[in-house]
Design an enzyme around this catalytic site. Structure first.
Site, PDB file in Angstrom:
ATOM      1  N   ARG A  33       0.853  -1.189   0.000  1.00 40.57           N
ATOM      2  CA  ARG A  33       0.000   0.000   0.000  1.00 40.57           C
ATOM      3  C   ARG A  33       0.892   1.244   0.000  1.00 40.57           C
ATOM      4  O   ARG A  33       1.964   1.257   0.618  1.00 40.57           O
ATOM      5  CB  ARG A  33      -0.906   0.023   1.233  1.00 40.57           C
ATOM      6  CG  ARG A  33      -1.886   1.209   1.197  1.00 40.57           C
ATOM      7  CD  ARG A  33      -2.674   1.385   2.483  1.00 40.57           C
ATOM      8  NE  ARG A  33      -3.477   2.604   2.411  1.00 40.57           N
ATOM      9  CZ  ARG A  33      -4.063   3.180   3.448  1.00 40.57           C
ATOM     10  NH1 ARG A  33      -3.925   2.643   4.661  1.00 40.57           N
ATOM     11  NH2 ARG A  33      -4.764   4.290   3.294  1.00 40.57           N
ATOM     12  N   HIS A  34       0.458   2.283  -0.680  1.00 42.54           N
ATOM     13  CA  HIS A  34       1.224   3.523  -0.762  1.00 42.54           C
ATOM     14  C   HIS A  34       1.444   4.148   0.617  1.00 42.54           C
ATOM     15  O   HIS A  34       0.768   3.821   1.601  1.00 42.54           O
ATOM     16  CB  HIS A  34       0.498   4.525  -1.662  1.00 42.54           C
ATOM     17  CG  HIS A  34      -0.843   4.940  -1.114  1.00 42.54           C
ATOM     18  ND1 HIS A  34      -0.993   5.899  -0.122  1.00 42.54           N
ATOM     19  CD2 HIS A  34      -2.094   4.518  -1.390  1.00 42.54           C
ATOM     20  CE1 HIS A  34      -2.264   6.044   0.177  1.00 42.54           C
ATOM     21  NE2 HIS A  34      -2.967   5.218  -0.581  1.00 42.54           N
ATOM     22  N   GLY A  81      -9.975   7.956  -2.735  1.00 40.83           N
ATOM     23  CA  GLY A  81     -10.456   7.368  -3.976  1.00 40.83           C
ATOM     24  C   GLY A  81      -9.582   7.739  -5.153  1.00 40.83           C
ATOM     25  O   GLY A  81      -8.364   7.574  -5.124  1.00 40.83           O
ATOM     26  N   ARG A 110       0.604   9.048  -5.535  1.00 38.50           N
ATOM     27  CA  ARG A 110       1.012   8.453  -4.267  1.00 38.50           C
ATOM     28  C   ARG A 110       1.500   7.026  -4.447  1.00 38.50           C
ATOM     29  O   ARG A 110       2.350   6.550  -3.682  1.00 38.50           O
ATOM     30  CB  ARG A 110      -0.124   8.519  -3.254  1.00 38.50           C
ATOM     31  CG  ARG A 110      -1.447   7.851  -3.642  1.00 38.50           C
ATOM     32  CD  ARG A 110      -2.527   8.201  -2.622  1.00 38.50           C
ATOM     33  NE  ARG A 110      -3.823   7.559  -2.850  1.00 38.50           N
ATOM     34  CZ  ARG A 110      -4.804   8.068  -3.577  1.00 38.50           C
ATOM     35  NH1 ARG A 110      -4.623   9.214  -4.218  1.00 38.50           N
ATOM     36  NH2 ARG A 110      -5.969   7.441  -3.691  1.00 38.50           N
ATOM     37  N   GLU A 116      -6.946   2.782  -6.922  1.00 41.53           N
ATOM     38  CA  GLU A 116      -7.895   2.792  -5.814  1.00 41.53           C
ATOM     39  C   GLU A 116      -9.334   2.740  -6.319  1.00 41.53           C
ATOM     40  O   GLU A 116      -9.634   3.166  -7.441  1.00 41.53           O
ATOM     41  CB  GLU A 116      -7.684   4.052  -4.961  1.00 41.53           C
ATOM     42  CG  GLU A 116      -8.602   4.210  -3.773  1.00 41.53           C
ATOM     43  CD  GLU A 116      -8.518   3.063  -2.771  1.00 41.53           C
ATOM     44  OE1 GLU A 116      -8.920   1.933  -3.122  1.00 41.53           O
ATOM     45  OE2 GLU A 116      -8.074   3.308  -1.628  1.00 41.53           O
ATOM     46  N   TYR A 149     -14.573   6.588  -5.171  1.00 42.61           N
ATOM     47  CA  TYR A 149     -15.639   6.832  -4.207  1.00 42.61           C
ATOM     48  C   TYR A 149     -16.543   8.003  -4.595  1.00 42.61           C
ATOM     49  O   TYR A 149     -17.338   8.476  -3.782  1.00 42.61           O
ATOM     50  CB  TYR A 149     -15.056   7.051  -2.814  1.00 42.61           C
ATOM     51  CG  TYR A 149     -14.595   5.775  -2.156  1.00 42.61           C
ATOM     52  CD1 TYR A 149     -15.455   5.016  -1.376  1.00 42.61           C
ATOM     53  CD2 TYR A 149     -13.296   5.312  -2.334  1.00 42.61           C
ATOM     54  CE1 TYR A 149     -15.032   3.838  -0.775  1.00 42.61           C
ATOM     55  CE2 TYR A 149     -12.872   4.129  -1.742  1.00 42.61           C
ATOM     56  CZ  TYR A 149     -13.738   3.401  -0.970  1.00 42.61           C
ATOM     57  OH  TYR A 149     -13.323   2.232  -0.387  1.00 42.61           O
ATOM     58  N   LYS A 173     -15.840  11.868   7.035  1.00 43.30           N
ATOM     59  CA  LYS A 173     -17.095  11.173   7.325  1.00 43.30           C
ATOM     60  C   LYS A 173     -18.159  12.145   7.841  1.00 43.30           C
ATOM     61  O   LYS A 173     -19.348  12.039   7.491  1.00 43.30           O
ATOM     62  CB  LYS A 173     -16.863  10.049   8.336  1.00 43.30           C
ATOM     63  CG  LYS A 173     -16.109   8.864   7.764  1.00 43.30           C
ATOM     64  CD  LYS A 173     -15.940   7.766   8.798  1.00 43.30           C
ATOM     65  CE  LYS A 173     -15.206   6.580   8.202  1.00 43.30           C
ATOM     66  NZ  LYS A 173     -14.988   5.503   9.189  1.00 43.30           N
TER      67      LYS A 173
END
Length: 216
Positions: free
Chosen positions: A13-14, A27, A60, A89, A92, A100
């Site tokens: 993972r980045h 996203g 990234r 990714e 989204y 959130k």
């Protein structure tokens, strides 16, 4: 039974970004690594002699890969570095760039659904099913190539979908409902054994190994 192809894919993972630190949904937004993200690269340890290196179209991912290769003296003009959109990714959509709390304020109904269903449905949001299709396509392409050991820098949404694909877990599961996690610059190893009548997947996450067998 003889093996036709033995493929090892090391996924990373980045590194951390400012959006990660702010707990914003990234996203498909192209957010660069933060200072912490550049430091994260130093924790990545390599085990194999890789024949090819892949990153997603997002900065990234590319910069994390270049940093890893630089740390291990593998970065030169002949390094087989390739961009691949299949490992990018999950998109989204309208959630991207928001926390959130901001999503809850702007899209309360969709937020409530998302809180119980990671595979929330909206025209702008990529489904987990589609991410799984991308995973299957990427693996099929890698199987068709001559190399057997590759390194690919990807994203957490991709890795959660990969876990669900190998373990056949429900796609609606939220990350906190799963007993594994994918912190920045974590290393995930996938071994793919192609035999005459089936394909075996061995997925190693931290100290856990998951197995899947698929006929073909």
């Amino acid at each position: 039974m003889s093996t036709i192809k033995n493929l090892k894919i090391t996924f990373v993972r980045h590194g951390t970004t400012e959006y990660n630190l702010q707990d914003r949904v990234q996203g498909s937004i192209d957010i660069p690594l933060s200072k912490k993200g550049l430091d994260d690269i130093n924790i990545v340890k390599l085990k194999h002699n890789y024949e090819a290196f892949y990153h997603s179209p997002l900065t990234r991912s590319k910069d994390t890969l270049l940093g890893i290769l630089l740390n291990h003296d593998l970065l030169n003009d002949d390094s087989p570095i390739k961009e691949n959109a299949y490992i990018t990714e999950r998109s989204y959509g309208i959630f991207e760039g928001l926390t959130k709390k901001e999503i809850q304020e702007k899209y309360p109904d969709l937020y409530n659904e998302w809180m119980i269903n990671e595979n929330v449905q909206h025209e702008s949001i990529e489904t987990v099913e589609n991410v799984v299709k991308r995973i299957e396509t990427f693996i099929s392409i890698m199987i068709s190539y001559s190399h057997n050991n590759i390194l690919a820098v990807t994203h957490s949404g991709f890795l959660y979908a990969l876990y669900k694909f190998v373990t056949d877990q429900p796609l609606y599961l939220k990350p906190h409902e799963i007993d594994i996690s994918f912190p920045n610059c974590c290393v995930v190893e996938l071994e793919v054994n192609v035999l005459y009548h089936h394909i075996e997947f061995h997925l190693k996450i931290q100290d856990k190994v998951f197995y899947k067998k698929v006929s073909h």
